[in-house]
Design a protein around this motif. Structure first.
Motif, short mmCIF file in Angstrom:
data_model
loop_
_atom_site.label_atom_id
_atom_site.label_comp_id
_atom_site.label_asym_id
_atom_site.label_seq_id
_atom_site.Cartn_x
_atom_site.Cartn_y
_atom_site.Cartn_z
N THR A 1 -11.85 8.02 9.27
CA THR A 1 -12.06 8.48 7.89
C THR A 1 -10.75 8.63 7.13
O THR A 1 -10.63 8.18 5.98
N GLY A 2 -9.76 9.25 7.76
CA GLY A 2 -8.48 9.45 7.09
C GLY A 2 -7.80 8.15 6.72
O GLY A 2 -7.25 8.00 5.63
N GLY A 3 -7.86 7.17 7.63
CA GLY A 3 -7.27 5.87 7.33
C GLY A 3 -7.98 5.17 6.18
O GLY A 3 -7.35 4.54 5.32
N PHE A 4 -9.31 5.27 6.18
CA PHE A 4 -10.08 4.71 5.07
C PHE A 4 -9.69 5.36 3.75
O PHE A 4 -9.46 4.66 2.74
N LEU A 5 -9.60 6.68 3.72
CA LEU A 5 -9.28 7.38 2.48
C LEU A 5 -7.89 6.98 1.97
O LEU A 5 -7.71 6.74 0.76
N MET A 6 -6.91 6.90 2.87
CA MET A 6 -5.56 6.51 2.45
C MET A 6 -5.57 5.09 1.89
O MET A 6 -4.96 4.82 0.85
N ALA A 7 -6.26 4.18 2.57
CA ALA A 7 -6.30 2.80 2.12
C ALA A 7 -7.02 2.68 0.78
O ALA A 7 -6.58 1.98 -0.13
N ARG A 8 -8.15 3.37 0.66
CA ARG A 8 -8.91 3.30 -0.59
C ARG A 8 -8.08 3.79 -1.77
O ARG A 8 -8.06 3.17 -2.85
N GLU A 9 -7.37 4.90 -1.59
CA GLU A 9 -6.58 5.45 -2.70
C GLU A 9 -5.37 4.58 -3.02
O GLU A 9 -5.02 4.39 -4.19
N ALA A 10 -4.71 4.04 -1.99
CA ALA A 10 -3.59 3.13 -2.26
C ALA A 10 -4.08 1.92 -3.03
O ALA A 10 -3.41 1.42 -3.95
N TYR A 11 -5.27 1.45 -2.68
CA TYR A 11 -5.84 0.29 -3.37
C TYR A 11 -6.25 0.63 -4.80
O TYR A 11 -5.85 -0.06 -5.75
N THR A 12 -7.05 1.68 -4.97
CA THR A 12 -7.58 1.96 -6.31
C THR A 12 -6.51 2.47 -7.27
O THR A 12 -6.55 2.15 -8.47
N GLN A 13 -5.54 3.23 -6.74
CA GLN A 13 -4.53 3.80 -7.64
C GLN A 13 -3.39 2.83 -7.95
O GLN A 13 -2.67 3.03 -8.93
N TRP A 14 -3.20 1.78 -7.15
CA TRP A 14 -2.08 0.87 -7.42
C TRP A 14 -2.35 -0.59 -7.05
O TRP A 14 -2.20 -1.51 -7.86
N MET A 15 -2.72 -0.84 -5.82
CA MET A 15 -2.74 -2.21 -5.32
C MET A 15 -3.77 -3.11 -5.98
O MET A 15 -3.57 -4.33 -6.08
N ALA A 16 -4.87 -2.55 -6.43
CA ALA A 16 -5.90 -3.39 -7.08
C ALA A 16 -5.33 -4.14 -8.27
O ALA A 16 -5.74 -5.26 -8.56
N GLN A 17 -4.38 -3.53 -8.96
CA GLN A 17 -3.79 -4.14 -10.15
C GLN A 17 -2.46 -4.83 -9.87
O GLN A 17 -2.06 -5.72 -10.63
N HIS A 18 -1.78 -4.45 -8.79
CA HIS A 18 -0.42 -4.93 -8.58
C HIS A 18 -0.21 -5.66 -7.25
O HIS A 18 0.87 -6.21 -7.02
N GLY A 19 -1.21 -5.65 -6.38
CA GLY A 19 -1.05 -6.29 -5.07
C GLY A 19 -0.39 -5.35 -4.07
O GLY A 19 0.03 -4.25 -4.39
N GLY A 20 -0.32 -5.82 -2.83
CA GLY A 20 0.29 -5.01 -1.78
C GLY A 20 -0.23 -5.41 -0.42
O GLY A 20 -1.00 -6.37 -0.28
N ALA A 21 0.18 -4.67 0.59
CA ALA A 21 -0.22 -4.96 1.96
C ALA A 21 -0.49 -3.65 2.68
O ALA A 21 0.24 -2.67 2.52
N ILE A 22 -1.54 -3.65 3.49
CA ILE A 22 -1.94 -2.49 4.28
C ILE A 22 -1.95 -2.88 5.75
O ILE A 22 -2.48 -3.95 6.11
N VAL A 23 -1.37 -2.05 6.59
CA VAL A 23 -1.42 -2.26 8.04
C VAL A 23 -2.04 -1.03 8.68
O VAL A 23 -1.50 0.08 8.56
N ASN A 24 -3.17 -1.22 9.33
CA ASN A 24 -3.87 -0.13 10.02
C ASN A 24 -3.52 -0.14 11.50
O ASN A 24 -3.67 -1.17 12.17
N ILE A 25 -3.05 0.99 12.01
CA ILE A 25 -2.69 1.07 13.43
C ILE A 25 -3.91 1.54 14.20
O ILE A 25 -4.45 2.62 13.94
N ILE A 26 -4.35 0.71 15.15
CA ILE A 26 -5.50 1.09 15.96
C ILE A 26 -5.04 1.36 17.40
O ILE A 26 -4.16 2.18 17.61
N ALA A 27 -5.61 0.71 18.39
CA ALA A 27 -5.23 0.98 19.79
C ALA A 27 -5.79 -0.13 20.66
O ALA A 27 -6.50 -1.03 20.19
N ASP A 28 -5.49 -0.06 21.94
CA ASP A 28 -6.02 -1.00 22.93
C ASP A 28 -7.47 -0.60 23.20
O ASP A 28 -7.77 0.14 24.14
N ILE A 29 -8.38 -1.10 22.36
CA ILE A 29 -9.79 -0.72 22.43
C ILE A 29 -10.64 -1.71 23.21
O ILE A 29 -11.83 -1.49 23.42
N TRP A 30 -10.05 -2.80 23.64
CA TRP A 30 -10.81 -3.88 24.27
C TRP A 30 -11.40 -3.42 25.60
O TRP A 30 -10.73 -2.78 26.40
#
Length: 288
Positions: free
Chosen positions: A124-153
């Motif tokens: 949830t926290g990662g989603f919220l950070m990504a959503r706000e970075a996108y809606t407040q800036w990146m949607a109009q100006h571009g950018g890159a997001i990297v989500n850190i996950i884990a060895d889930i395989w």
């Protein structure tokens, strides 16, 4: 003495990047590498003293970092924090969604409260950070997001809550890459990394942690710098055609199979460690 990155000097000159969980471990290392390449970094986390310590380290090498105390699980705090980053830096070129946490437990002993806490931290926290970075800036100006996950395989025994949340974050990454393009959204999945986070687990896990390197085909654990390099690549212009991807940094640990009992040939790959302030976790220092 400063960070010895493999990337060219000035790669992120003039750019601003948010690093959540920037007060320790992989987040701290990544913040230092980005600053060494010219970026201004916004350090986000729950503990002000840890963030300020990293800010001081960065200032000591001539870099710029701002501190933003935030519980990423809380929507209003995330919205305000992203607005504060924009006020401080005037732009958001990248987001490293690194903050997270979990505790060891078999599935049957995880309470609803414990499950919810880990899922909110790692999904949830990662989603919220990504959503706000996108809606407040990146949607109009571009950018890159990297989500850190884990060895889930193949599942995450004793960490089923975290595995479920991280798997959700991978699926979110793939969806966001489609819905938010041309903003690029990728994931990095670290394996067993010799990072300060290892010292957060109970002492009885020490023998298991110290044995993990032998379970990896390259016969060692990874370094924070090796994860940071993957993150930096995905944020960089060299990854301009990479989106919706997940880059594993795990020494091929998930590829070790029961039907093939030999794990590696006994030798190790040479570790890359460009972080000038890197230290060995205490649990590994205690190894006999």
């Amino acid at each position: 003495m400063g960070y010895k990155s493999v990337f060219r000097p000035g790669l992120f000159q003039g750019q601003a990047v948010i690093v959540t969980g920037g007060g320790s471990g992989i987040g701290r290392c990544t913040a230092h590498e980005l600053v060494s390449l010219g970026a201004r970094v916004a350090l986000v986390g729950r503990k002000n003293e840890k963030l300020q310590a990293v800010q001081a380290e960065i200032a000591a090498v001539g870099g710029t970092a701002s501190v933003h105390v935030c519980d990423i699980r809380e929507e209003a705090q995330v919205q305000a924090t992203v607005a504060d980053v924009l006020a401080a830096h005037g732009r958001i070129d990248g987001l490293v969604n690194n903050a997270g946490g979990q505790f060891p437990s078999p599935l049957e002993k995880i309470s609803a409260k414990g499950w919810d806490a880990v899922v909110r931290n790692n999904l949830t926290g990662g989603f919220l950070m990504a959503r706000e970075a996108y809606t407040q800036w990146m949607a109009q100006h571009g950018g890159a997001i990297v989500n850190i996950i884990a060895d889930i395989w193949m599942g995450m025994p004793s960490m089923g809550h975290s595995g479920a949340a991280r798997a959700g974050m991978l699926n979110f990454t793939e969806t966001a890459a489609l819905e938010w393009g041309p903003v690029r959204v990728n994931a990095v999945a670290p394996g067993w990394i010799a990072s300060s986070g290892m010292d957060q687990y109970p002492p009885e896990m020490g023998p298991l942690i110290r044995s993990m390197g032998k379970m990896v085909p390259v016969q060692r654990m990874g370094t924070e710098s090796e994860v940071s390099a993957a993150i930096v690549f995905l944020l960089s212009e060299a990854a301009a055609f990479v989106s919706g991807a997940c880059l594993r940094v795990d020494g091929a640990a998930p590829n070790a199979k029961r039907v093939w009992p030999e794990v590696g040939k006994g030798g190790q790959t040479a570790a890359f460690n460009g972080f000038h302030l890197a230290t060995t976790p205490r649990v590994l220092q205690d190894a006999p």
